[in-house]
Write an enzyme that holds these catalytic residues in place. Structure first.
Site, PDB file in Angstrom:
ATOM      1  N   TYR A 178      -3.354  -9.619  10.366  1.00  0.00           N
ATOM      2  CA  TYR A 178      -3.666 -10.226   9.068  1.00  0.00           C
ATOM      3  C   TYR A 178      -2.355 -10.516   8.362  1.00  0.00           C
ATOM      4  O   TYR A 178      -1.463  -9.676   8.319  1.00  0.00           O
ATOM      5  CB  TYR A 178      -4.509  -9.269   8.225  1.00  0.00           C
ATOM      6  CG  TYR A 178      -4.792  -9.771   6.824  1.00  0.00           C
ATOM      7  CD1 TYR A 178      -5.629 -10.859   6.609  1.00  0.00           C
ATOM      8  CD2 TYR A 178      -4.233  -9.143   5.709  1.00  0.00           C
ATOM      9  CE1 TYR A 178      -5.893 -11.312   5.315  1.00  0.00           C
ATOM     10  CE2 TYR A 178      -4.494  -9.593   4.421  1.00  0.00           C
ATOM     11  CZ  TYR A 178      -5.329 -10.674   4.231  1.00  0.00           C
ATOM     12  OH  TYR A 178      -5.584 -11.114   2.952  1.00  0.00           O
ATOM     13  N   ASP A 234       6.026  -9.750  10.181  1.00  0.00           N
ATOM     14  CA  ASP A 234       5.279  -9.420   8.973  1.00  0.00           C
ATOM     15  C   ASP A 234       5.237  -7.899   8.859  1.00  0.00           C
ATOM     16  O   ASP A 234       4.405  -7.240   9.487  1.00  0.00           O
ATOM     17  CB  ASP A 234       3.873 -10.019   9.024  1.00  0.00           C
ATOM     18  CG  ASP A 234       3.071  -9.691   7.765  1.00  0.00           C
ATOM     19  OD1 ASP A 234       3.566  -8.894   6.932  1.00  0.00           O
ATOM     20  OD2 ASP A 234       1.954 -10.227   7.622  1.00  0.00           O
ATOM     21  N   LYS A 281       3.809  -4.233  -0.158  1.00  0.00           N
ATOM     22  CA  LYS A 281       3.266  -2.873  -0.283  1.00  0.00           C
ATOM     23  C   LYS A 281       4.308  -1.843  -0.722  1.00  0.00           C
ATOM     24  O   LYS A 281       4.557  -1.720  -1.917  1.00  0.00           O
ATOM     25  CB  LYS A 281       2.518  -2.502   0.996  1.00  0.00           C
ATOM     26  CG  LYS A 281       1.326  -3.461   1.199  1.00  0.00           C
ATOM     27  CD  LYS A 281       0.332  -3.106   2.278  1.00  0.00           C
ATOM     28  CE  LYS A 281      -0.920  -3.955   2.170  1.00  0.00           C
ATOM     29  NZ  LYS A 281      -1.116  -4.943   3.184  1.00  0.00           N
TER      30      LYS A 281
HETATM   31  C1  LIG Z   1      -1.520  -6.459   3.038  1.00  0.00           C
HETATM   32  C2  LIG Z   1      -0.917  -7.403   4.021  1.00  0.00           C
HETATM   33  C3  LIG Z   1      -0.639  -8.738   3.694  1.00  0.00           C
HETATM   34  C4  LIG Z   1      -1.079  -9.363   2.408  1.00  0.00           C
HETATM   35  O1  LIG Z   1      -0.485  -8.776   1.305  1.00  0.00           O
HETATM   36  P1  LIG Z   1      -1.172  -8.973  -0.144  1.00  0.00           P
HETATM   37  O2  LIG Z   1      -0.219  -8.319  -1.074  1.00  0.00           O
HETATM   38  O3  LIG Z   1      -2.508  -8.278  -0.047  1.00  0.00           O
HETATM   39  O4  LIG Z   1      -1.331 -10.418  -0.368  1.00  0.00           O
HETATM   40  C5  LIG Z   1       0.041  -9.503   4.615  1.00  0.00           C
HETATM   41  N1  LIG Z   1       0.411  -9.006   5.799  1.00  0.00           N
HETATM   42  C6  LIG Z   1       0.143  -7.737   6.151  1.00  0.00           C
HETATM   43  C7  LIG Z   1       0.593  -7.229   7.470  1.00  0.00           C
HETATM   44  C8  LIG Z   1      -0.551  -6.901   5.283  1.00  0.00           C
HETATM   45  O5  LIG Z   1      -0.851  -5.653   5.664  1.00  0.00           O
END
Ligand SMILES: *Cc1c(COP(=O)(O)O)cnc(C)c1O
Length: 434
Positions: A146, A241, A274
């Site tokens: 994601y 990511d 995060k």
């Molecule tokens: C949480 C997450 C996102 C999206 O971040 P948001 O702050 O919720 O938009 C993108 N990539 C990864 C791997 C994530 O865990």
């Protein structure tokens, strides 16, 4: 708790009248496991309390940011001081510079970084940057990863490599996803085939190095090495990511875990979120100078944000990063997570259940499967009914895990041995009912 005494229920009813599904992000609605979401009233350390004032040991920590636990006194003081100095200016501040310097010091693959307000924004901008830098349009992502909800990434695999992705959301046009190729995680043969077909048209490959959005699945070292080689050979950028893994699995992020196994390994672009905000809206993307200089106002790739580098978020993120940079922080966090995983595995095996676990630093996954899965399809072979029964058994006993079997779990520095032992004991009782 009977429905007429559960105070979460009237809140959920009120919420559903004015917010679609009653929540501002879908997983919070408990659709995967059923039942009523817990409305959090307050949180401290490793715990939060819901509308019934029931205490829960929190293994989500806002899906990762709360690595120090809730309400750490030093973070709180930094946020309070920042708030006194002003909420937002739309002009540069010293703390943004300090945070950028800190991120670059911790990640050797990064020479410059841009701060934004959400992971979605950061991944979306990273793709635009990769396209702007390479002058190419196609991108690869992997099934089960994601990367936020921007249009080009809300896509699932088409039928075979000849067809590009299908949108996974209404409102996303065919045109928005037609350059996104979705491949199987950990499938080297398919990756090679995709590069053979499209290598010279690829702007980037985006991946969660340890996928935390299909529970917890690691990219194998072989797969990681091959992605790096193919990207370099074909002039495509490797985008890591690390919104979830960044500073949670190790102080050097997941890329440092792979660099130990693959000499010289580094991604081209890193996306963070995060943990770097410590619970405030904050994310970032960075790369070597040559790539980052393509961004506006220096270069032709446009990117901007009214609240980007917000002074309260930077204060919260900086103090969080400072505290987790203390020597041994991640080793200790990893030991606590390992203790939880070993305890759950032992209790499950005593109950005769198929069970497998993995973790890195403060990120974990467990599966009601005899072997750890390596692809999304394998993750989804987990017995959903068994998971849901486990989930609700733990919830009743005051232990809050992710309300879906395809989500990871999170341990914070505030979780004590006693917290973890209590969770294991609760699981032992629940496993016997499965
Ligand atoms: C949480 C997450 C996102 C999206 O971040 P948001 O702050 O919720 O938009 C993108 N990539 C990864 C791997 C994530 O865990």
């Amino acid at each position: 708790m009977t429905p007429n005494t559960d105070l979460n229920l009237p809140l959920f009813e009120r919420a559903k009248a004015v917010i679609p599904g009653g929540v501002n992000s879908p997983v919070r609605a408990f659709n995967a496991v059923g039942g009523t979401p817990r409305f959090v009233q307050r949180a401290q350390g490793a715990y939060f309390w819901d509308a019934n004032a029931q205490q829960f040991t929190d293994y989500i920590g806002s899906w990762g940011p709360m690595i120090l636990g809730h309400g750490h006194p030093e973070v709180l003081a930094a946020v309070q001081q920042a708030a006194l100095d002003g909420f937002s200016f739309g002009a540069p501040t010293e703390r943004e510079v300090t945070l950028a310097e800190k991120l670059i010091a911790l990640l050797p693959s990064m020479e410059m970084v841009r701060l934004v307000s959400s992971g979605t924004e950061a991944t979306m901008s990273a793709i635009r940057l990769a396209r702007g830098f390479t002058g190419r349009k196609k991108i690869i992502k992997f099934n089960g990863c994601y990367h936020g909800h921007s249009d080009a990434l809300l896509v699932k695999a088409g039928s075979g490599l000849a067809t590009f992705g299908n949108a996974t959301s209404a409102g996303v046009t065919l045109e928005a996803v037609q350059d996104t190729l979705v491949l199987e995680y950990n499938d080297i043969a398919q990756l090679e085939e995709a590069f053979q077909l499209y290598g010279e048209q690829l702007a980037c490959v985006m991946i969660e190095p340890i996928a935390g959005n299909m529970n917890f699945v690691r990219a194998s070292a072989e797969f990681t090495r091959r992605i790096r080689e193919l990207c370099s050979q074909h002039g495509a950028l490797l985008v890591y990511d690390e919104v979830m893994t960044g500073f949670r699995v190790a102080l050097g992020c997941a890329q440092s875990v792979y660099a130990k196994q693959i000499p010289g390994f580094a991604p081209d672009i890193t996306v963070l979120g995060k943990v770097i905000g410590g619970g405030m809206p904050m994310a970032a993307f960075g790369a070597r100078r040559e790539i980052m200089e393509k961004l506006s106002p220096l270069g032709p790739v446009y990117q901007a944000g009214t609240l980007s580098g917000n002074p309260i978020a930077t204060a919260c993120g900086l103090k969080t990063l400072e505290l987790i940079s203390q020597p041994g922080f991640h080793d200790k966090l990893g030991r606590q997570t390992g203790r939880l995983m070993a305890g759950l595995a032992q209790a499950a095996h005593e109950a005769g259940l198929p069970f497998s676990t993995d973790y890195e630093g403060g990120l974990f996954g467990f599966f009601f499967l005899p072997e750890l899965p390596t692809t999304y399809a394998e993750v989804m072979r987990t017995d959903g009914q068994r998971f849901n029964k486990f989930y609700h058994g733990m919830l009743e006993r005051g232990h809050y895990f992710a309300p879906a079997l395809y989500e990871a779990g999170f341990v914070s520095a505030a979780h004590t041995d006693a917290d973890i032992d209590q969770t294991i004991e609760a699981a032992r009782a629940v496993f016997k009912t499965l």
